[in-house]
Scaffold this motif. Structure first.
Motif, PDB file in Angstrom:
ATOM      1  N   SER A  43      44.661  53.285  55.168  1.00 31.18           N
ATOM      2  CA  SER A  43      45.626  52.857  54.374  1.00 31.18           C
ATOM      3  C   SER A  43      45.540  51.388  54.348  1.00 31.18           C
ATOM      4  CB  SER A  43      47.007  53.287  54.970  1.00 31.18           C
ATOM      5  OG  SER A  43      46.993  52.637  56.229  1.00 31.18           O
ATOM      6  N   MET A  44      46.444  50.815  53.405  1.00 30.51           N
ATOM      7  CA  MET A  44      46.500  49.317  53.373  1.00 30.51           C
ATOM      8  C   MET A  44      47.805  48.694  53.151  1.00 30.51           C
ATOM      9  SD  MET A  44      44.862  48.878  49.312  1.00 30.51           S
ATOM     10  CE  MET A  44      45.344  49.652  48.145  1.00 30.51           C
ATOM     11  N   GLU A  45      48.003  47.402  53.505  1.00 28.56           N
ATOM     12  CA  GLU A  45      49.256  46.819  53.325  1.00 28.56           C
ATOM     13  C   GLU A  45      49.687  47.025  52.026  1.00 28.56           C
ATOM     14  OE1 GLU A  45      51.696  45.664  55.917  1.00 28.56           O
ATOM     15  OE2 GLU A  45      49.706  45.717  56.563  1.00 28.56           O
ATOM     16  N   ASP A  46      51.031  47.529  51.659  1.00 27.42           N
ATOM     17  CA  ASP A  46      51.536  47.349  50.424  1.00 27.42           C
ATOM     18  C   ASP A  46      52.112  46.200  50.117  1.00 27.42           C
ATOM     19  OD1 ASP A  46      53.144  47.963  48.283  1.00 27.42           O
ATOM     20  OD2 ASP A  46      54.760  49.085  49.107  1.00 27.42           O
ATOM     21  N   ASN A  47      51.232  45.319  49.629  1.00 25.56           N
ATOM     22  CA  ASN A  47      51.553  43.928  49.160  1.00 25.56           C
ATOM     23  C   ASN A  47      50.932  43.804  47.737  1.00 25.56           C
ATOM     24  OD1 ASN A  47      48.833  43.390  49.251  1.00 25.56           O
ATOM     25  ND2 ASN A  47      49.148  42.621  51.402  1.00 25.56           N
ATOM     26  N   GLU A  48      51.324  42.746  46.991  1.00 27.69           N
ATOM     27  CA  GLU A  48      51.109  42.489  45.558  1.00 27.69           C
ATOM     28  C   GLU A  48      49.612  42.662  45.348  1.00 27.69           C
ATOM     29  OE1 GLU A  48      52.920  39.254  43.771  1.00 27.69           O
ATOM     30  OE2 GLU A  48      51.666  39.928  41.994  1.00 27.69           O
ATOM     31  N   GLU A  49      48.754  42.012  46.117  1.00 22.59           N
ATOM     32  CA  GLU A  49      47.253  42.065  45.957  1.00 22.59           C
ATOM     33  C   GLU A  49      47.027  43.419  45.968  1.00 22.59           C
ATOM     34  OE1 GLU A  49      45.479  39.806  49.108  1.00 22.59           O
ATOM     35  OE2 GLU A  49      43.178  40.260  48.510  1.00 22.59           O
ATOM     36  N   ASN A  50      47.258  44.299  47.038  1.00 25.02           N
ATOM     37  CA  ASN A  50      46.648  45.418  46.979  1.00 25.02           C
ATOM     38  C   ASN A  50      47.276  46.415  45.959  1.00 25.02           C
ATOM     39  OD1 ASN A  50      45.196  44.975  49.247  1.00 25.02           O
ATOM     40  ND2 ASN A  50      46.699  45.554  50.585  1.00 25.02           N
ATOM     41  N   ARG A  51      48.517  46.113  45.595  1.00 26.49           N
ATOM     42  CA  ARG A  51      49.151  47.066  44.375  1.00 26.49           C
ATOM     43  C   ARG A  51      48.023  46.571  43.129  1.00 26.49           C
ATOM     44  NH1 ARG A  51      55.677  46.367  44.837  1.00 26.49           N
ATOM     45  NH2 ARG A  51      55.693  47.491  46.654  1.00 26.49           N
ATOM     46  N   LYS A  52      47.891  45.430  42.975  1.00 28.16           N
ATOM     47  CA  LYS A  52      46.941  45.099  41.854  1.00 28.16           C
ATOM     48  C   LYS A  52      45.314  46.086  42.106  1.00 28.16           C
ATOM     49  CE  LYS A  52      47.210  40.818  39.575  1.00 28.16           C
ATOM     50  NZ  LYS A  52      48.565  40.245  39.857  1.00 28.16           N
ATOM     51  N   LYS A  53      44.891  46.150  43.320  1.00 29.91           N
ATOM     52  CA  LYS A  53      43.850  46.706  43.407  1.00 29.91           C
ATOM     53  C   LYS A  53      44.052  48.398  43.089  1.00 29.91           C
ATOM     54  CE  LYS A  53      41.826  43.885  47.030  1.00 29.91           C
ATOM     55  NZ  LYS A  53      41.958  43.705  48.449  1.00 29.91           N
ATOM     56  N   LEU A  54      44.871  48.553  43.550  1.00 32.44           N
ATOM     57  CA  LEU A  54      45.578  50.211  43.241  1.00 32.44           C
ATOM     58  C   LEU A  54      45.501  50.730  41.738  1.00 32.44           C
ATOM     59  CD1 LEU A  54      45.878  52.824  44.929  1.00 32.44           C
ATOM     60  CD2 LEU A  54      48.414  52.537  44.995  1.00 32.44           C
ATOM     61  N   LEU A  55      46.052  49.443  41.123  1.00 28.04           N
ATOM     62  CA  LEU A  55      46.170  49.733  39.409  1.00 28.04           C
ATOM     63  C   LEU A  55      44.701  49.667  38.901  1.00 28.04           C
ATOM     64  CD1 LEU A  55      47.963  49.367  36.975  1.00 28.04           C
ATOM     65  CD2 LEU A  55      47.904  46.957  37.046  1.00 28.04           C
ATOM     66  N   GLN A  56      43.998  48.500  39.685  1.00 31.16           N
ATOM     67  CA  GLN A  56      42.324  48.697  39.210  1.00 31.16           C
ATOM     68  C   GLN A  56      41.916  50.183  39.387  1.00 31.16           C
ATOM     69  OE1 GLN A  56      39.924  46.136  41.322  1.00 31.16           O
ATOM     70  NE2 GLN A  56      38.406  47.612  41.298  1.00 31.16           N
ATOM     71  N   PHE A  57      42.362  50.700  40.529  1.00 32.26           N
ATOM     72  CA  PHE A  57      41.542  52.042  41.052  1.00 32.26           C
ATOM     73  C   PHE A  57      42.038  52.827  39.992  1.00 32.26           C
ATOM     74  CE2 PHE A  57      42.481  56.232  42.802  1.00 32.26           C
ATOM     75  CZ  PHE A  57      41.216  56.492  43.206  1.00 32.26           C
TER      76      PHE A  57
END
Ligand code: ADP
Length: 643
Positions: free
Chosen positions: A320-334
């Motif tokens: 799992s990863m931290e739920d922060n702005e940067e990682n939300r962006k990554k998830l969007l990319q995913f």
């Protein structure tokens, strides 16, 4: 800005996109791996230095992607073609030669041309001889007027032709042609060879069996040699997932191959003629990426692991990863990435992205995290895409995702749903009224099956008390797979019991029964429920049946956190219950789907007293019990195991 405080809805809606079509997908595989930054750095370093890597962690978190991305970072080396030749001195020891990438095909072609020429020359010679004999016979028979001579000559000519064509020496052109084991084109990337779950022949190379071992019909041994994955991975990456399932002998051989960077090919099945053959050592200069779950360490050959530790790196990937702005962006990319990779499904609109992201929060099992079990999340993305296609929609919306979640439920969830129907039908649990010794426990299924999601079920637990057969020797009787857990739970809390109830448990037999448990039900989080059922039975105070509970109990009577709380709370809602007791420390982990929000009263608790206060029906007995507890709790606290 810390996205933690911003809801997923607000965040997605503030992004400057219409659908995932507007999201950029990186070209390089390495940049497509999300959330595994540390592992990524290690893997990159390993590739640059040509070191081996052991990647451990949950399935579907990007281990094979990371391994595959390594080929982009391997030092530029000349790839080589590997060719096996017939050895005229020893047929069973074929020769191995390497050539620059792309050359092997040319060389083999030359040998083929030469062999064809050779064959033609030989046939021409035989035909000349045969024809001459016939002519001589014909002339002789004319001169002597003896026609038998021509028949005799014909016979001899046919026999010579037959024997000549059967003679291995005449068929040697086949033995002359070498065989390509590994070939490339000059600008090829270094190879990535996934060798997960293959048998030893495919891994280490093999020599095929020859049914015609003699008599001129045999296949030359070099022609039966097959390259193994270790050879195909020469100058590239060899990836083996579930490394612990590889047989110890194969692990040993792999180790030798890593040390020598060369490994001869021989027949792998003992009784085949191939076993007689062993080639010269064949190059196999690969970087090994071994992967597996954490328990893979147990099945791994110690020498192999030590080789990797000594000459490479070990990494534990994240789930799992931290739920922060940067990682939300990554998830969007995913999400965009998975759509592009699939090629068939439409892009996701904002509502669908929100739904997937919430699911990623939920599947992480903890507040403030996003799951990295992305293979399964990718499965949901594809399923939602399929729903959209079947509805002829041009974009995927939240509706499609919600439908996909419904029909792509894991098997455990399907079993739980069906068992709920049966339980309702036969009324194996109650959702109203009150009862002595009976509690609605909550359990999860599938926790050990490698699933990213838990499935919750209501598991009624019944406790009964009888005077022990022999005074002072009371026992705990618990049936079923969860029996040991129940006994342990009772033992753990017997000190608490004794203090609270003032009764000596050693004069009582305690019977505990789990109603309708299934294979795969995990019960270690049931100790709070077991304790509650037992106390209710001893004190004869009824337990509310519109309530369910989960929690693990410490010897001091504290309620400790458990796994799968969200799934458990959802199961309680599905079962039509009104209240659910959860460990206070788990309260933040509960992330309910929209259809479940505000459907149940969630009661966080920290101690067994709080559990009893919530769960036991109001009565005089309860009042007395709590007076006793209050007495005990007077400072200094005595609710601790007896010293
Ligand atoms: P593992 O080897 O850990 O079992 P894989 O690397 O085979 O997992 O991942 C399977 C699929 O899941 C990938 O092809 C990709 O679509 C998705 N996936 C898994 N982990 C990640 C990740 N960290 N970043 C992006 N996609 C991922």
């Amino acid at each position: 800005m810390d996205a933690n405080n911003e809801s997923i809805e607000d965040w997605v809606n503030s992004e400057n996109i219409q659908t995932t079509k507007d999201v950029e997908v990186p070209k390089i595989l390495f940049d497509q791996v999300i959330g595994q930054e540390e592992a990524g750095e290690v893997v990159k370093k390993a590739a640059l230095q040509k070191r081996h890597v052991l990647l451990l962690g949950e399935p579907g978190t990007g281990k094979s992607m990371l391994a595959q991305s390594m080929v982009d970072f391997l030092p530029k080396e000349e790839l080589e073609d590997i060719v096996v030749f017939h050895n005229p001195e020893d047929n069973n020891r074929p020769k191995i030669k390497t050539f620059p990438a792309g050359k092997a095909k040319e060389i083999v072609r030359q040998y083929q041309i030469r062999a064809e020429q050779d064959k033609k020359d030989k046939s021409r010679m035989i035909i000349t001889i045969v024809f001459s004999i016939f002519i001589v016979g014909l002339i002789l028979s004319i001169l002597t007027l003896n026609y038998y001579i021509v028949f005799l000559a014909l016979l001899v000519a046919v026999m010579i032709y037959f024997f000549a064509s059967m003679n291995p020496a005449m068929r040697s052109e086949r033995a002359m042609i070498p065989k390509i084991l590994v070939s490339h084109t000059p600008n090829d990337k270094p190879p990535f060879i996934d060798s997960t779950g293959v048998h030893s022949g495919a891994l280490l190379g093999d020599v095929r069996h020859d049914p015609f071992q003699s008599g001129g019909l045999e296949t030359p041994s070099h022609d039966r040699v097959e390259a193994g994955n270790i050879h195909k991975a020469d100058k590239g990456v060899l990836f083996i997932d579930e490394i612990n399932l590889l047989r110890p002998e194969s692990q040993q051989a792999l180790l030798t191959a890593m040390q020598e960077k060369k490994f001869p090919i021989s027949g792998q099945s003992e009784r085949s003629t191939g076993a007689l053959v062993q080639t010269e050592p064949v190059p196999c200069d690969f970087v090994l990426v071994a992967a597996g779950n954490l328990d893979a360490l147990q099945g791994m050959h110690p020498a192999l692991r030590s080789r990797i530790r000594g000459y490479g790196y070990e990494v534990y990937v994240r789930d799992s990863m931290e739920d922060n702005e940067e990682n939300r962006k990554k998830l969007l990319q995913f999400i965009a990435q998975e759509v592009v990779k699939d090629k068939k499904i439409p892009h996701f609109d904002k509502s669908a992205v929100i739904e997937i992201m919430k699911e990623a929060q939920k599947r992480s099992g903890r507040r403030g995290k996003l799951t990295l079990r992305l293979r399964e999340l990718g499965g949901l993305i594809r399923a939602a895409g399929d729903v959209a296609i079947s509805e002829k929609a041009s974009v995927v919306t939240s509706d499609h995702v919600i439908k996909a979640k419904e029909f792509s439920k894991p098997v455990e969830q399907q079993i739980a749903d069906r068992s709920l129907e049966i339980k309702r039908l036969y009324k194996t649990f109650h959702n109203k009224g009150a009862e002595v010794g009976t509690v609605n426990g909550l359990a999860v299924m599938g926790a050990n099956s490698g699933m990213a999601e838990y499935t919750g079920i209501v598991m009624p637990i019944v406790a009964e008390i009888t005077p022990s057969q022999t005074k002072g020797h009371g026992s705990v009787f618990a049936t079923g797979k969860l029996g040991d857990i129940a006994k342990e739970a009772v033992q753990n809390v017997s000190a608490v019991f004794k203090k609270i109830s003032g009764k000596d448990l050693s004069d009582l037999d305690i019977h505990i029964q789990f109603i309708g448990t299934y294979e795969g039900v995990e019960g270690d989080s049931a100790s709070v429920s077991i304790a509650t059922a037992v106390i209710s039975a001893i004190e004869e105070i009824p337990i509310k049946q519109n309530l369910a509970m989960t929690g693990s109990l410490s010897v001091r009577g504290n309620v400790l956190p458990v796994g799968g709380v969200t799934a458990k709370v959802e199961a309680a809602i599905d079962a039509g219950l009104d209240e659910v007791i959860v460990p206070a420390s788990n309260f933040g982990d509960i992330i309910l789907d929209q259809k479940y929000t505000d459907k149940i009263k969630i009661i966080p608790v920290s101690t067994i007293e709080e559990v009893l206060d919530e769960a036991l029906e109001k009565s005089d007995e309860k009042k007395l019990l709590f007076e006793r507890i209050a007495e005990l709790l007077k400072p200094p606290s005595t609710i601790s195991p007896s010293k």
